[in-house]
Design a protein around this motif. Structure first.
Motif, PDB file in Angstrom:
ATOM      1  N   ASP A  74     -27.860 -36.995 -11.867  1.00  0.00           N
ATOM      2  CA  ASP A  74     -28.880 -37.506 -13.139  1.00  0.00           C
ATOM      3  C   ASP A  74     -28.287 -39.383 -12.831  1.00  0.00           C
ATOM      4  N   GLY A  75     -27.924 -39.464 -10.996  1.00  0.00           N
ATOM      5  CA  GLY A  75     -28.068 -40.777 -10.973  1.00  0.00           C
ATOM      6  C   GLY A  75     -29.227 -41.672 -10.121  1.00  0.00           C
ATOM      7  N   ILE A  76     -29.061 -42.933 -10.138  1.00  0.00           N
ATOM      8  CA  ILE A  76     -30.369 -43.801 -10.153  1.00  0.00           C
ATOM      9  C   ILE A  76     -30.709 -43.402  -8.715  1.00  0.00           C
ATOM     10  N   ILE A  77     -29.906 -43.163  -7.452  1.00  0.00           N
ATOM     11  CA  ILE A  77     -30.414 -43.116  -6.103  1.00  0.00           C
ATOM     12  C   ILE A  77     -30.760 -41.823  -5.950  1.00  0.00           C
ATOM     13  N   ALA A  78     -29.761 -40.539  -5.938  1.00  0.00           N
ATOM     14  CA  ALA A  78     -30.032 -39.510  -6.451  1.00  0.00           C
ATOM     15  C   ALA A  78     -31.507 -38.542  -6.610  1.00  0.00           C
ATOM     16  N   PHE A  79     -31.425 -39.672  -7.754  1.00  0.00           N
ATOM     17  CA  PHE A  79     -32.655 -39.459  -9.077  1.00  0.00           C
ATOM     18  C   PHE A  79     -33.832 -39.282  -9.886  1.00  0.00           C
ATOM     19  N   TRP A  80     -33.631 -40.581  -9.871  1.00  0.00           N
ATOM     20  CA  TRP A  80     -34.404 -41.556 -10.657  1.00  0.00           C
ATOM     21  C   TRP A  80     -35.360 -42.364  -9.784  1.00  0.00           C
ATOM     22  N   LEU A  81     -34.622 -42.926  -8.072  1.00  0.00           N
ATOM     23  CA  LEU A  81     -35.281 -43.298  -7.060  1.00  0.00           C
ATOM     24  C   LEU A  81     -36.115 -42.220  -6.789  1.00  0.00           C
ATOM     25  N   PRO A  82     -35.977 -40.852  -6.681  1.00  0.00           N
ATOM     26  CA  PRO A  82     -36.698 -40.146  -6.171  1.00  0.00           C
ATOM     27  C   PRO A  82     -38.069 -39.844  -7.140  1.00  0.00           C
ATOM     28  N   LEU A  83     -37.241 -39.861  -8.307  1.00  0.00           N
ATOM     29  CA  LEU A  83     -38.501 -38.578  -8.942  1.00  0.00           C
ATOM     30  C   LEU A  83     -39.483 -40.343  -8.969  1.00  0.00           C
ATOM     31  N   VAL A  84     -39.755 -41.127  -9.607  1.00  0.00           N
ATOM     32  CA  VAL A  84     -39.897 -42.627  -9.692  1.00  0.00           C
ATOM     33  C   VAL A  84     -41.145 -42.132  -8.615  1.00  0.00           C
ATOM     34  N   ILE A  85     -40.595 -42.434  -7.391  1.00  0.00           N
ATOM     35  CA  ILE A  85     -41.361 -42.306  -5.997  1.00  0.00           C
ATOM     36  C   ILE A  85     -42.207 -41.393  -5.408  1.00  0.00           C
ATOM     37  N   PHE A  86     -41.518 -39.885  -5.882  1.00  0.00           N
ATOM     38  CA  PHE A  86     -42.639 -38.683  -6.142  1.00  0.00           C
ATOM     39  C   PHE A  86     -43.643 -38.760  -6.693  1.00  0.00           C
ATOM     40  N   PHE A  87     -43.188 -39.664  -8.316  1.00  0.00           N
ATOM     41  CA  PHE A  87     -44.841 -39.684  -8.787  1.00  0.00           C
ATOM     42  C   PHE A  87     -45.466 -40.735  -8.482  1.00  0.00           C
ATOM     43  N   GLY A  88     -44.758 -41.852  -8.060  1.00  0.00           N
ATOM     44  CA  GLY A  88     -45.892 -42.727  -7.568  1.00  0.00           C
ATOM     45  C   GLY A  88     -46.541 -42.312  -6.695  1.00  0.00           C
ATOM     46  N   TRP A  89     -46.021 -41.555  -5.396  1.00  0.00           N
ATOM     47  CA  TRP A  89     -46.661 -41.360  -4.348  1.00  0.00           C
ATOM     48  C   TRP A  89     -47.997 -40.520  -4.735  1.00  0.00           C
ATOM     49  N   PHE A  90     -47.731 -39.727  -5.967  1.00  0.00           N
ATOM     50  CA  PHE A  90     -49.282 -39.076  -6.436  1.00  0.00           C
ATOM     51  C   PHE A  90     -50.177 -39.342  -6.603  1.00  0.00           C
ATOM     52  N   LEU A  91     -49.425 -40.632  -7.234  1.00  0.00           N
ATOM     53  CA  LEU A  91     -50.902 -42.127  -7.808  1.00  0.00           C
ATOM     54  C   LEU A  91     -51.525 -42.584  -6.598  1.00  0.00           C
ATOM     55  N   VAL A  92     -50.633 -42.751  -5.487  1.00  0.00           N
ATOM     56  CA  VAL A  92     -51.212 -43.298  -4.367  1.00  0.00           C
ATOM     57  C   VAL A  92     -51.991 -42.715  -3.756  1.00  0.00           C
ATOM     58  N   MET A  93     -51.990 -41.663  -3.627  1.00  0.00           N
ATOM     59  CA  MET A  93     -52.167 -40.345  -2.695  1.00  0.00           C
ATOM     60  C   MET A  93     -53.697 -40.005  -3.289  1.00  0.00           C
ATOM     61  N   PHE A  94     -53.513 -40.545  -5.023  1.00  0.00           N
ATOM     62  CA  PHE A  94     -54.777 -39.720  -5.353  1.00  0.00           C
ATOM     63  C   PHE A  94     -56.227 -41.244  -5.102  1.00  0.00           C
ATOM     64  N   GLN A  95     -55.721 -42.599  -4.781  1.00  0.00           N
ATOM     65  CA  GLN A  95     -56.599 -43.535  -5.055  1.00  0.00           C
ATOM     66  C   GLN A  95     -57.347 -43.114  -3.626  1.00  0.00           C
ATOM     67  N   VAL A  96     -56.449 -43.285  -3.232  1.00  0.00           N
ATOM     68  CA  VAL A  96     -57.164 -42.254  -1.615  1.00  0.00           C
ATOM     69  C   VAL A  96     -57.979 -41.714  -0.882  1.00  0.00           C
ATOM     70  N   LEU A  97     -57.468 -40.495  -1.924  1.00  0.00           N
ATOM     71  CA  LEU A  97     -58.255 -39.594  -1.290  1.00  0.00           C
ATOM     72  C   LEU A  97     -59.642 -39.400  -1.579  1.00  0.00           C
ATOM     73  N   LEU A  98     -59.441 -39.890  -2.927  1.00  0.00           N
ATOM     74  CA  LEU A  98     -61.026 -40.676  -4.035  1.00  0.00           C
ATOM     75  C   LEU A  98     -61.759 -41.516  -3.551  1.00  0.00           C
ATOM     76  N   LYS A  99     -61.119 -42.769  -2.437  1.00  0.00           N
ATOM     77  CA  LYS A  99     -62.020 -43.013  -1.450  1.00  0.00           C
ATOM     78  C   LYS A  99     -62.467 -42.155  -0.252  1.00  0.00           C
ATOM     79  N   ASN A 100     -61.585 -41.207   0.382  1.00  0.00           N
ATOM     80  CA  ASN A 100     -62.192 -40.887   1.536  1.00  0.00           C
ATOM     81  C   ASN A 100     -63.440 -39.643   0.599  1.00  0.00           C
ATOM     82  N   ILE A 101     -63.369 -38.949  -0.073  1.00  0.00           N
ATOM     83  CA  ILE A 101     -64.023 -38.044  -0.246  1.00  0.00           C
ATOM     84  C   ILE A 101     -65.401 -38.430  -0.997  1.00  0.00           C
ATOM     85  N   LYS A 102     -65.078 -39.475  -1.364  1.00  0.00           N
ATOM     86  CA  LYS A 102     -66.284 -40.498  -1.782  1.00  0.00           C
ATOM     87  C   LYS A 102     -67.616 -40.912  -0.611  1.00  0.00           C
ATOM     88  N   GLN A 103     -65.977 -41.634   0.496  1.00  0.00           N
ATOM     89  CA  GLN A 103     -66.464 -41.885   1.925  1.00  0.00           C
ATOM     90  C   GLN A 103     -67.655 -40.980   2.648  1.00  0.00           C
TER      91      GLN A 103
END
Lengths: 188, 230, 79
Positions: B196-225
């Motif tokens: 439940d620690g900030i470095i082992a849990f919170w940081l990876p969790l936030v980044i893992f979720f953020g990764w979906f959002l970033v990848m999603f934006q780029v994927l949408l752009k790619n698919i449209k192109q």
């Protein structure tokens, strides 16, 4: 170093990584200081077991290496790839020296029975310096790559983006140590 | 061009985030995580007091896990455009992504078993709770490999019109490295490296979720192109 | 430029042994972050970079340094 304004050093992408890393290490520093505040005595006593001279010597090594890299970049810009390769090699040597000192330091600590589970201070000490050492090793790989690039006869101005990206990463390695050193070794 | 299928797959990533958040965060209330330092009785009490919501929330989280399959597939599809006939990095990403689904689903099932008979021996509930959390937070290796090969594939793209922007390569490698501290939770019950620690849990969790959002934006752009180019 | 860097460096490396640990730590951190800003601006050549990058780097320096000193001040017994 006559650069135009608004020139991003290296490719833009490397800055995603560098700033991301700075953000995370920034968080590490804050976590350390916060938990230190909860048990200052333990941290002070444990810190006394560290050898400041190793830390200070390593600081100098990284500064020197950073400075070699700066000169190497200038030489690369002036299209003297051979000279740049020499300076990058010196920087690489400093990096190897840093690794050697860390190796000696870790083995001394381990021989004295101090491990990652000894107490909270040493947990941070091993994890933070270990992660930083990982950066040093990656950075040495980058420097090796730059040496090969700079030596090749086909070295040209368009390779500068690579050189600047690699150099910026190496400076990041130096930069993180500049805070880790006082934080772990010196802070009273 | 299968633009519609690709878009559907990309949206599955977002659907995963939403469904997992509803089930795992709001219903099961597994965020923030229970401390690994809790006693067996305290752990059992969590499952006893909130049994119904935990069961239902985890069922939604389990369903969400499957939605990452199309998500991984659409990333693989775009990666394959870089690699052409010899898509080894793409295959690696697919295999790692498939294993990743298990990392999302198996802990959810362990917690579900704990909530199945909440009045059994608290020690056993704690065992299942430990198993779930350790599996969930510590298993960084498939995700690490997944993000690494995405990064490497992007760097290997030498074409004049690269499939992905290069910064996304650096981003993926950065994400990969930040998932690693999860591996440390085996040593700690409190502090920043505990599950439940900030470095082992919170940081990876936030980044893992953020990764979906970033990848999603780029994927949408790619698919449209891609659709426009076709 | 190099001389300045070196003097900053040595300044931080020579161990201070004073009584006032708060002043020493504050001093050490300020020196460290001054060095960092120097490394960022001159070594990494951020001083020639677009405003956004310069700003992000400076904000990082100020926020992290400020937060370290604040947390240190909160957690440290006086003196």
């Amino acid at each position: 170093m006559s650069q135009t304004k608004n020139h991003v050093p290296g490719e833009v992408g490397i800055w995603v990584f560098i700033l991301g890393d700075m953000l995370v290490f920034g968080l590490f520093f804050l976590v350390f200081v916060y938990y230190r505040g909860l048990d200052v005595e333990l941290y002070r006593q444990s810190q006394a077991a560290l050898n400041q001279h190793y830390g200070a010597f390593n600081t100098l090594l990284l500064l020197a290496s950073s400075w070699f890299v700066v000169m190497a970049v200038e030489n690369a810009r002036a299209a003297s790839g051979k000279q740049a390769a020499k300076l990058f090699s010196l920087a690489l040597l400093c990096g190897a020296g840093f690794g050697a000192v860390k190796f000696i330091e870790y083995s001394e600590k381990l021989a004295a029975g101090i491990t990652i589970t000894s107490n909270d201070f040493f947990m941070y000490y091993y994890i933070f310096t270990g992660l930083h050492l990982l950066h040093v090793v990656i950075g040495m790989g980058v420097l090796t790559f730059l040496i090969i690039k700079a030596r090749s006869p086909q070295f040209q101005a368009s390779d500068m983006v690579l050189v600047e990206s690699g150099a910026s990463f190496w400076h990041l390695v130096d930069l993180l140590w500049i805070i880790l050193f006082p934080l772990l070794y010196l802070m009273k | 061009m299968n633009t519609k299928s690709q878009l559907l797959c990309a949206w599955c990533g977002i659907a995963f985030l939403v469904l997992f958040t509803i089930g795992w965060v709001f219903l099961a209330r597994f965020l923030p995580p229970p401390s690994p330092a809790l006693s067996a009785n305290e752990v059992a009490a969590i499952y006893q007091q909130n049994t119904g919501a935990i069961r239902f929330g985890l069922m939604l989280a389990m369903i969400a896990g499957g939605l990452t399959a199309p998500w991984v597939a659409v990333i693989a599809n775009q990666m394959k455009r870089i690699e052409g006939d010899s898509p080894v990095l793409t295959y690696t990403m697919l295999v790692a992504g498939a294993a990743g689904i298990l990392v999302l689903v198996l802990p959810v099932m362990a917690w579900t078993v704990a909530a199945f008979r909440p009045d059994r021996d608290p020690e056993l509930i704690m065992l299942l709770n430990d198993f779930g959390w350790i599996f969930f937070v510590m298993t960084f290796s498939p995700f690490f490999v997944q993000n690494m090969v995405i990064g490497l594939a992007i760097f290997a793209d030498k074409s004049d019109a690269p499939v992905f922007p290069r910064w996304l390569g650096y981003f993926n490698i950065w994400v990969a490295i930040l998932l690693v501290p999860g591996g440390l939770i085996t040593f700690f019950k409190t502090g920043p490296f505990a599950w439940d620690g900030i470095i082992a849990f919170w940081l990876p969790l936030v980044i893992f979720f953020g990764w979906f959002l970033v990848m999603f934006q780029v994927l949408l752009k790619n698919i449209k192109q891609q659709a426009l180019a076709a | 430029m190099i001389a300045t860097a070196l003097s900053w460096w040595l300044g931080a490396d020579s161990p201070f042994f004073g009584e006032n640990s708060f002043a020493i730590t504050t001093g050490l951190m300020l020196i460290a972050f001054t060095k960092i800003r120097f490394v960022i601006r001159y070594f990494m050549e951020v001083r020639h970079a677009p405003v956004a990058l310069r700003l992000v780097c400076d904000v990082w320096v100020v926020v992290i340094c400020g937060a370290i000193l604040t947390l240190y001040g909160l957690g440290s017994p006086a003196g």
